[in-house]
Design an enzyme around this catalytic site. Structure first.
Site, PDB file in Angstrom:
ATOM      1  N   ASP A 168     -21.037  38.643 -40.263  1.00 35.47           N
ATOM      2  CA  ASP A 168     -21.730  37.488 -39.689  1.00 35.47           C
ATOM      3  C   ASP A 168     -21.468  36.312 -40.622  1.00 35.47           C
ATOM      4  O   ASP A 168     -22.113  36.164 -41.653  1.00 35.47           O
ATOM      5  CB  ASP A 168     -23.225  37.800 -39.582  1.00 35.47           C
ATOM      6  CG  ASP A 168     -24.036  36.628 -39.029  1.00 35.47           C
ATOM      7  OD1 ASP A 168     -23.477  35.527 -38.889  1.00 35.47           O
ATOM      8  OD2 ASP A 168     -25.236  36.822 -38.757  1.00 35.47           O
ATOM      9  N   THR A 194     -22.306  31.388 -35.895  1.00 34.37           N
ATOM     10  CA  THR A 194     -22.782  30.186 -35.228  1.00 34.37           C
ATOM     11  C   THR A 194     -21.678  29.142 -35.361  1.00 34.37           C
ATOM     12  O   THR A 194     -20.670  29.363 -36.034  1.00 34.37           O
ATOM     13  CB  THR A 194     -24.062  29.647 -35.886  1.00 34.37           C
ATOM     14  OG1 THR A 194     -23.801  29.415 -37.275  1.00 34.37           O
ATOM     15  CG2 THR A 194     -25.214  30.621 -35.749  1.00 34.37           C
ATOM     16  N   ARG A 203     -24.545  23.500 -31.407  1.00 33.73           N
ATOM     17  CA  ARG A 203     -25.334  24.704 -31.620  1.00 33.73           C
ATOM     18  C   ARG A 203     -24.898  25.752 -30.602  1.00 33.73           C
ATOM     19  O   ARG A 203     -25.277  25.691 -29.428  1.00 33.73           O
ATOM     20  CB  ARG A 203     -26.825  24.404 -31.487  1.00 33.73           C
ATOM     21  CG  ARG A 203     -27.306  23.336 -32.457  1.00 33.73           C
ATOM     22  CD  ARG A 203     -28.797  23.168 -32.413  1.00 33.73           C
ATOM     23  NE  ARG A 203     -29.462  24.301 -33.029  1.00 33.73           N
ATOM     24  CZ  ARG A 203     -29.704  24.419 -34.344  1.00 33.73           C
ATOM     25  NH1 ARG A 203     -29.298  23.465 -35.181  1.00 33.73           N
ATOM     26  NH2 ARG A 203     -30.324  25.465 -34.819  1.00 33.73           N
TER      27      ARG A 203
END
Length: 422
Positions: A168, A194, A203
């Protein structure tokens, strides 16, 4: 920001390019394919060996999609402990055993932790735990870890215990794209991120997955291929999400093009330099940072030696118009009453600040600590009493004025003086 505010927000497009459940998506398909191509290009990935889903609404949904795709309920996972700088979506229980994140509710999670002496990941204990726990998925990456990741070591441990390896890279994806951090793709099976942190996009979220031929496991016939793609795509939609946010995907395509530019590489290099300058200045003032420095975009400041909590530091900084966040540090019993705070360099670097400017920020923070401690001495440690000492405080007002004057010298992306005055 222009793309986020465009008419792309108005189109439903459930499904994948070329396989939608709604008509009229010819141009949406082109945009999503362009975004996928740019994502692979930004991280220098071969389309024959890697694919990407760009539909996740953000990083947490992306991680849950991976678990939904590749794990069964109650399968075991291991990620960095939240007080050690990990993320809720990597699995977290409170000290009392309460399951906080959906990851821990639906799967069995056992965290690995830091070496308390160095603040670095204890790879020896991680391996020992993994060999006992035998997770189906081992997760690297975190939300408050100021050092790089030893992917080769993670791969070695994952292979020993028979786990898939997921990274991640939400916080550092921009630095990875700019080659300012180690590259996870050589070693990992799945990489999530992200897109709005150091990558400086909208976002949103992405899931990168291996595709094509893979090495056969013991007892398997030759000619095995990865099956991640169909499983990940199905988990994103229809398992977890509805229609993708096309304005996000379009804006991400814009950001990923920028991530391939020399300007973005220069920006990422400056982010690291600014974080290092902030760390050095704080340590020069005698403060304790987790790992005694940083090699990415953030610093994790341990305030416990000062006698302050992260909550108080966040509170006084809000009054000064300095934004940072309270954050757990290793050894904290609760993430809600943390002993430190986390400070990132990307946002202020986007406003044009350099190393000397971050040294000025460190000086502001040093003065904020002094004011907080003075008020604590005069009004007590109880939060409500301490806050009363900040009300109408002349030192707070003076420092806030200096911070405002300093900040006004730098442009704010997305705002013009005319729009602010309006």
């Amino acid at each position: 920001m222009e793309t986020l505010g465009s008419c792309l927000t108005n189109k439903y497009s459930e499904g994948l390019p070329g396989a939608r459940y709604y008509g009229g998506n010819e141009n949406i398909d082109k945009i999503e394919v362009l975004c996928q191509d740019r994502a692979l290009a930004a991280f220098r990935l071969d389309k024959e060996k890697w694919g990407v889903n760009v539909q996740p609404y953000s990083g947490s949904p992306a991680n849950m999609a991976v678990y939904t795709a590749l794990l069964n309920p109650h399968d075991r996972i291991m990620g960095l402990d939240l007080p050690s700088g990990g993320h809720l979506t990597h699995g977290y229980y409170t000290a009392g055993g309460k399951k906080i994140s959906a990851t821990s509710i639906f799967f069995e999670s056992l965290p690995y932790k830091l070496d308390p002496a160095t603040g670095l990941i204890d790879y020896a204990k991680l391996e020992e735990k993994a060999m006992d726990f035998r997770p189906k998925m081992l997760i690297c990456g975190g939300s408050a870890y100021p050092r790089d990741w030893d992917y080769a070591k993670f791969r070695e441990i994952a292979d020993k215990c028979g786990a898939m390896l997921m990274m991640d890279m939400a916080h550092i994806s921009g630095l990875v794209a700019a080659e300012e951090q180690a590259q996870p793709f050589e070693y990992c099976d799945i990489v999530t991120t992200t897109t709005h942190k150091s990558l400086r996009g909208p976002r949103a979220g992405m899931i990168f997955f291996r595709r094509g031929a893979r090495a056969s496991k013991k007892g398997e016939p030759e000619g095995q291929t990865y099956d991640y793609e169909s499983r990940v795509n199905m988990a994103v939609f229809p398992a977890l999400q509805g229609g993708p946010h096309n304005h996000q995907i379009g804006a991400l395509a814009v950001a990923l093009k920028h991530a391939c530019s020399p300007e973005f590489r220069a920006y990422s290099k400056q982010v690291k330099a600014n974080a290092a300058a902030l760390a050095a200045a704080l340590m020069k003032d005698g403060y304790k940072l987790v790992t005694d420095g940083t090699e990415n975009h953030l610093v994790l400041w341990d305030l416990r030696p000062c006698g302050l909590t992260g909550s108080k530091m966040e509170t006084i900084c809000d009054m000064l118009h300095i934004t940072l966040n309270k954050n757990a540090v290793f050894g904290d019993a609760s993430a809600l009453a943390p002993g430190g705070c986390r400070i990132g360099a990307p946002a202020m670097t986007s406003r044009g600040l350099k190393e000397k400017d971050f040294e000025t920020i460190a000086a502001f923070l040093h003065r904020a600590v002094k004011i907080a401690l003075d008020v604590q001495a005069s009004h007590g440690k109880m939060l409500k009493d301490w806050k009363k000492g900040l009300e109408g405080n002349a030192d707070v007002a003076a420092l806030r004025a200096e911070v405002e004057a300093f900040a006004e010298a730098f442009e704010m992306p997305g705002f013009t003086r005319a729009s602010v005055d309006a």
